[in-house]
Design a protein around this motif. Sequence first.
Motif, PDB file in Angstrom:
ATOM      1  N   THR A 180       0.810  -1.222   0.000  1.00  0.00           N
ATOM      2  CA  THR A 180       0.000   0.000   0.000  1.00  0.00           C
ATOM      3  C   THR A 180       0.845   1.276   0.000  1.00  0.00           C
ATOM      4  O   THR A 180       0.312   2.360  -0.212  1.00  0.00           O
ATOM      5  CB  THR A 180      -0.929   0.032   1.225  1.00  0.00           C
ATOM      6  N   VAL A 201       0.815   3.346  -3.340  1.00  0.00           N
ATOM      7  CA  VAL A 201      -0.477   3.749  -3.913  1.00  0.00           C
ATOM      8  C   VAL A 201      -0.729   5.221  -3.607  1.00  0.00           C
ATOM      9  O   VAL A 201      -0.755   5.629  -2.444  1.00  0.00           O
ATOM     10  CB  VAL A 201      -1.621   2.886  -3.352  1.00  0.00           C
ATOM     11  N   ASP A 237      -5.508   7.509  -8.062  1.00  0.00           N
ATOM     12  CA  ASP A 237      -4.769   6.246  -8.029  1.00  0.00           C
ATOM     13  C   ASP A 237      -5.535   5.309  -7.106  1.00  0.00           C
ATOM     14  O   ASP A 237      -6.460   5.734  -6.406  1.00  0.00           O
ATOM     15  CB  ASP A 237      -3.336   6.472  -7.513  1.00  0.00           C
ATOM     16  N   VAL A 286      -6.923   2.087   0.206  1.00  0.00           N
ATOM     17  CA  VAL A 286      -6.231   2.370  -1.061  1.00  0.00           C
ATOM     18  C   VAL A 286      -7.137   2.133  -2.259  1.00  0.00           C
ATOM     19  O   VAL A 286      -6.666   1.972  -3.384  1.00  0.00           O
ATOM     20  CB  VAL A 286      -4.929   1.542  -1.193  1.00  0.00           C
ATOM     21  N   ASP A 315      -9.599   2.900  -5.345  1.00  0.00           N
ATOM     22  CA  ASP A 315      -9.768   3.964  -6.337  1.00  0.00           C
ATOM     23  C   ASP A 315     -11.244   4.370  -6.337  1.00  0.00           C
ATOM     24  O   ASP A 315     -12.011   4.010  -7.223  1.00  0.00           O
ATOM     25  CB  ASP A 315      -9.341   3.459  -7.716  1.00  0.00           C
TER      26      ASP A 315
END
Length: 297
Positions: free
Chosen positions: A191, A194, A226, A247, A249
Amino acid sequence: MFASLTLVRTAHAQAVIDEKGTVSAALSFDYGFANKIVETGGVTFENQHVNTQVATLALSYVPVNRLAISVALPLVGVKYDPVRGQDPHGPWDGTIADGSSTHYTLQDLRADAAYMVIGGGDTPYALAFHVGLTAPLADYPVQGYAAPGRHLFQGRIGVDFSISPQFLPRAFFNVGYELTLSQKFEEVEETKDVGQTRSVANASLGYFITDKFGAYLLSGFRTQHDGVNLVDYSMFSAELKAWHDPVLDENALLVGLGAMYALTEKLYISATYSHFVSGKNTLNTSWLGASVGWAIR
């Protein structure tokens, strides 16, 4: 999966800044309800019932002409109704055996400074820029359907434009854009890379039917620049499966309507409804809201 909450908080953004010395306060309550997760390409994960309550106290002060300093403190409550045969993903998700309950936490403090570069007096339009910081206030969970946020320190920059045209002086139009630059989520290696940059845009168009009562249409859009997609979940590693929520999107588009009424020159009330139209990697949360505001000039 909390993308739409940001839209609710910025729906009333405008460029007009009050006179020097103005102190104002607003207390708002927003109730969000969702019943499914929307993934990339319109794929849905049904029967995911999440109810969210957000009570926010906002304070603002104009120390010098054209400059406003403000802070907003939210208290968030989240309840997820567990699905039979489905294991909880986060500590607040609960199980069928335990039942569901609402969990409360202070979320993220927002502090902003806005400067009106154009406007004031009888000018029918205004343009303002703002900068801000967002800081988590409590150690809330970031995993699960009932996670109240991503728990990240963030910096924000944005611009707002407002106009009340001279040929239709009771009408008003506000539009704004904000870019958020955030720390990375570094719980596990996968992570750390990201990106957490996101954009939020909002607009409102309204009309004062009387001197005290106005109605308006509103819209808001948020997008991460992202992140990972839920449709790829089966290909995630065990670590990423455990920590995918912060994380994602996430994208969300909401549209709605609102009304406001001036009880006195210093006191107003308002109500809104924002409907989830589309998105990805997020809950389909729609929102009902009410607020009361007070100003000393």
